[in-house]
Enzyme design. Structure first.
Site, PDB file in Angstrom:
ATOM      1  CB  CYS A  85     -37.274  42.574  33.701  1.00 12.63           C
ATOM      2  SG  CYS A  85     -35.759  42.834  32.752  1.00 12.63           S
ATOM      3  NE  ARG A  98     -38.810  39.487  31.981  1.00 13.15           N
ATOM      4  CZ  ARG A  98     -39.106  39.002  33.179  1.00 13.15           C
ATOM      5  NH1 ARG A  98     -40.353  38.636  33.457  1.00 13.15           N
ATOM      6  NH2 ARG A  98     -38.178  38.894  34.107  1.00 13.15           N
ATOM      7  CG  ASP A 121     -36.835  35.957  31.903  1.00 13.11           C
ATOM      8  OD1 ASP A 121     -36.393  36.286  30.785  1.00 13.11           O
ATOM      9  OD2 ASP A 121     -36.139  35.931  32.926  1.00 13.11           O
TER      10      ASP A 121
END
Length: 162
Positions: free
Chosen positions: A10, A16, A126
């Site tokens: 990420c 994440r 996100d």
């Protein structure tokens, strides 16, 4: 036998991708596949190098039984493209960044959500600037995708062994 190597990516490697690493590690262990897979996570940016996952990500993951506390953020590097068999991005922006870094990586690069079977989103959103429900949604999406990924690995790795 060389382990099948997977890198989760990420942007900052604190929400994440470490969540995806923790979830997949637990699911691989439950499936008996953990010894056959090398697993790591990294960010496409170096905002949080050496930091543990975001406390909110850790808290929500722990509520589902995933301990992210040993993980530390790092930035993806060129050697990762040789080391890993599969590099899974959480969203299109990070996938594009990975492809720019190593254009010849080709089908090694995929979106994690391409393995999902229950959620029809193609990106893991996100949660960094949001509230707790964002972290829960991230876990829902990642658990779904990791279930599909474990199934693919089961077929591939047990097929290789058989």
């Amino acid at each position: 036998m060389k382990k099948y190597a997977i890198l989760m990516c990420c942007m900052g490697n604190i929400c994440r991708s470490p969540t995806a690493e923790g979830v997949l590690r637990a699911k691989l262990a439950a499936a008996g596949l953990e010894p056959l897979v090398e697993l790591d996570s990294a960010g496409t940016h170096e905002y949080h190098l050496g930091h543990p996952p975001d406390p909110r990500a850790q808290r929500h993951a722990l509520q589902r039984g995933y301990d992210l506390s040993p993980l530390r953020a790092r930035k993806v590097g060129l050697p990762d493209f040789d080391r890993f068999d599969l590099i899974l991005a959480m969203d299109r922006e990070n996938l594009a960044g990975l492809a720019r870094l190593r254009p010849e990586a080709g089908d090694k690069l995929r979106l994690l959500m391409s393995f999902a079977t229950r959620h029809h989103a193609d990106e893991v959103p996100d949660p960094y600037y949001g509230e707790g429900d964002g972290f829960e949604r991230v876990l829902d999406y990642i658990e779904d995708a990791c279930d599909g990924l474990v199934e693919m690995l089961r077929q591939r790795l047990q097929g290789d062994a058989g």
